[in-house]
Design a protein around this motif. Structure first.
Motif, PDB file in Angstrom:
ATOM      1  N   VAL A 150      62.973   9.315  85.083  1.00 27.52           N
ATOM      2  CA  VAL A 150      61.604   9.416  85.575  1.00 27.52           C
ATOM      3  C   VAL A 150      60.895   8.118  85.208  1.00 27.52           C
ATOM      4  N   ALA A 151      60.220   7.517  86.171  1.00 25.56           N
ATOM      5  CA  ALA A 151      59.594   6.204  85.955  1.00 25.56           C
ATOM      6  C   ALA A 151      58.148   6.386  85.490  1.00 25.56           C
ATOM      7  N   SER A 152      57.975   6.693  84.236  1.00 21.03           N
ATOM      8  CA  SER A 152      56.658   6.956  83.677  1.00 21.03           C
ATOM      9  C   SER A 152      55.976   5.655  83.214  1.00 21.03           C
ATOM     10  N   PHE A 153      54.743   5.799  82.760  1.00 23.46           N
ATOM     11  CA  PHE A 153      53.967   4.655  82.245  1.00 23.46           C
ATOM     12  C   PHE A 153      53.129   5.167  81.090  1.00 23.46           C
ATOM     13  N   THR A 154      53.821   5.467  79.983  1.00 24.52           N
ATOM     14  CA  THR A 154      53.158   6.085  78.833  1.00 24.52           C
ATOM     15  C   THR A 154      53.217   5.218  77.585  1.00 24.52           C
ATOM     16  N   ILE A 155      54.012   4.175  77.595  1.00 21.66           N
ATOM     17  CA  ILE A 155      54.194   3.326  76.406  1.00 21.66           C
ATOM     18  C   ILE A 155      53.287   2.107  76.494  1.00 21.66           C
ATOM     19  N   PHE A 156      53.518   1.279  77.499  1.00 19.46           N
ATOM     20  CA  PHE A 156      52.791   0.010  77.589  1.00 19.46           C
ATOM     21  C   PHE A 156      51.439   0.159  78.269  1.00 19.46           C
ATOM     22  N   SER A 157      51.089   1.385  78.611  1.00 21.31           N
ATOM     23  CA  SER A 157      49.738   1.657  79.098  1.00 21.31           C
ATOM     24  C   SER A 157      48.746   1.823  77.954  1.00 21.31           C
TER      25      SER A 157
ATOM     26  N   GLN B  39      61.411  11.945  71.513  1.00 23.84           N
ATOM     27  CA  GLN B  39      61.519  13.051  72.472  1.00 23.84           C
ATOM     28  C   GLN B  39      62.853  13.043  73.212  1.00 23.84           C
ATOM     29  N   ARG B  40      63.633  11.973  73.061  1.00 26.57           N
ATOM     30  CA  ARG B  40      64.877  11.826  73.813  1.00 26.57           C
ATOM     31  C   ARG B  40      65.999  11.483  72.829  1.00 26.57           C
ATOM     32  N   PRO B  41      66.684  12.496  72.316  1.00 27.28           N
ATOM     33  CA  PRO B  41      67.687  12.271  71.265  1.00 27.28           C
ATOM     34  C   PRO B  41      68.790  11.294  71.660  1.00 27.28           C
TER      35      PRO B  41
ATOM     36  N   GLN C 160      57.784   4.884  69.845  1.00 28.42           N
ATOM     37  CA  GLN C 160      58.510   5.711  68.885  1.00 28.42           C
ATOM     38  C   GLN C 160      58.493   7.184  69.298  1.00 28.42           C
ATOM     39  N   ALA C 161      57.371   7.657  69.850  1.00 30.68           N
ATOM     40  CA  ALA C 161      57.280   9.043  70.310  1.00 30.68           C
ATOM     41  C   ALA C 161      58.200   9.268  71.505  1.00 30.68           C
ATOM     42  N   TYR C 162      58.245   8.283  72.414  1.00 31.77           N
ATOM     43  CA  TYR C 162      59.128   8.376  73.586  1.00 31.77           C
ATOM     44  C   TYR C 162      60.583   8.516  73.144  1.00 31.77           C
TER      45      TYR C 162
END
Length: 390
Positions: free
Chosen positions: A177-184, A198-200, A193-195
């Motif tokens: 999924v092409a999200s934009f939650t880190i560098f936004s 959430q993804r082991p 780190q949260a991203y």
């Protein structure tokens, strides 16, 4: 990957480079498609399987049926479950309601738009209107003409206008999924780190990498240039895979116009400029040619046509163009991590996981320091300068 999937027929598909590879997933069979289509009473009897898609992350085919040709697409449940496909289908349905020519999933007899069967998830589409002109084209290969680029830019702007008011929450953590939650974010370190947490699969891969130093070296300097624009980005559901191969065309000529928008598999809540930057990254830079040459990788004529088409529908300000230039070196980073999640956690391909991290997550950002990368960014600033001088 399930052991059973290793013993079924494979097809040649697109890989992470320019060379074709054996597909990750077994090809759909006529018997399998017939079993799926029993849940779609409006389709009628299947007649013959006509084509297997070379796309890499799922299996898809065209089946001729009594009601005409349809597309059946199959995902591994660890990549897309029914809930995940529902996120995509609802956004596409919203766009269709707003008048955008999109391909929407058909419903089963029970009204569902996705079907679960053991460890597979299926979706079915009628064959949409238009010529599949780029059917064999790899992502990161350019438009065939400036007219194609212009029409793609205009249609992308129409999509963004139609998406206004669609207020579904951002998608859950899942591969591809092409999200934009880190560098936004103003400080991307904690969101990164949260991203990962959430993804082991990503966390497991990065245990052997000095990733914090690599991110600081390759990505954070670009983020510093992006920070002044972040407060101006308006959240919006977007396509996030705007390549010519995800569009159907009016004809096969160099003057063809976009007729139908396909494949919302990477859609999520990002921003319009993020989607436009993705379109530039997908269609204007010949990433796959980098190992062979380091010149003429950027097609500035196609870039201008894409931006002109977009601006004809939604004018872009000089500041938006500068924000676009600041965003471009980072626009692929988050999806590269999503690919790493897929390759390390699902298909367990060490080679592709390394490509996702080294060549895509770090490498794409590093490339923008090259002469060609700087030429692309400079051109966007020149367009901004020209707008200001008017």
């Amino acid at each position: 990957m399930d052991a059973a999937s290793h013993h079924l027929t494979r097809v040649i598909s697109h890989g992470m480079g320019a060379d074709p590879v054996i597909s990750d997933w077994p090809a759909l069979t006529s018997a399998e498609v017939a079993r799926v289509l029993r849940h779609y009473p409006g389709v009628g009897q299947p007649l013959r399987l006509e084509w297997h898609s070379p796309r890499p992350f799922s299996a898809a085919c065209v089946m001729q049926t009594e009601s005409g040709p349809i597309i059946v697409k199959r995902h591994h449940v660890r990549v897309r479950d029914v809930a995940a496909l529902g996120e995509e289908h609802r956004f596409a349905a919203h766009l269709q309601e707003k008048g955008l020519p999109v391909s929407c999933a058909l419903a089963t007899a029970s009204g569902a738009t996705a079907l679960a069967d053991d460890y597979w998830t299926y979706e079915v589409f009628a064959l949409a209107a238009g010529v599949d002109l780029y059917r064999e084209a790899l992502s990161w290969t350019p438009f065939h003409s400036c007219a194609h680029a212009w029409s793609a830019g205009q249609m992308l702007s129409r999509l963004h206008q139609a998406a206004v008011g669609y207020e579904a929450p951002a998608r859950a953590a899942r591969p591809l999924v092409a999200s934009f939650t880190i560098f936004s974010q103003q400080d991307p370190v904690d969101p990164l780190q949260a991203y990962i947490a959430q993804r082991p699969a990503i966390a497991d891969y990065l245990e052997a990498r000095p990733w914090r130093g690599e991110v600081a070296q390759h990505l954070l300097p670009w983020h510093a240039a992006l920070k002044p624009y972040l407060d101006e980005f308006v959240p919006l559901w977007t396509h996030n895979d705007w390549h010519a191969s995800n569009l159907l065309w009016s004809d096969a000529s160099p003057q063809a116009q976009v007729q139908t928008v396909l494949d919302f598999g990477l859609c999520d809540r990002t921003t319009a400029l993020h989607d436009l930057a993705t379109a530039i990254e997908r269609n204007i830079v010949e990433w796959l040619a980098i190992p062979q040459r380091d010149e003429q990788l950027v097609h500035l004529d196609l870039l201008d046509a894409l931006l002109d088409g977009y601006a004809a529908q939604s004018p872009l300000s000089a500041r938006q163009l500068r924000a676009l230039a600041a965003l471009l070196p980072l626009v692929h980073a988050e999806f590269a991590l999503a690919e790493l999640d897929y390759f390390h956690g699902v298909t367990q391909s060490a080679i592709n996981a390394s490509l996702a991290y080294d060549a895509y997550f770090l490498g794409h950002a590093a490339w923008f320091h090259s002469a060609e990368g700087q030429r692309l960014l400079a051109h966007l600033h020149q367009r901004a300068d020209a707008l200001e001088q008017r």
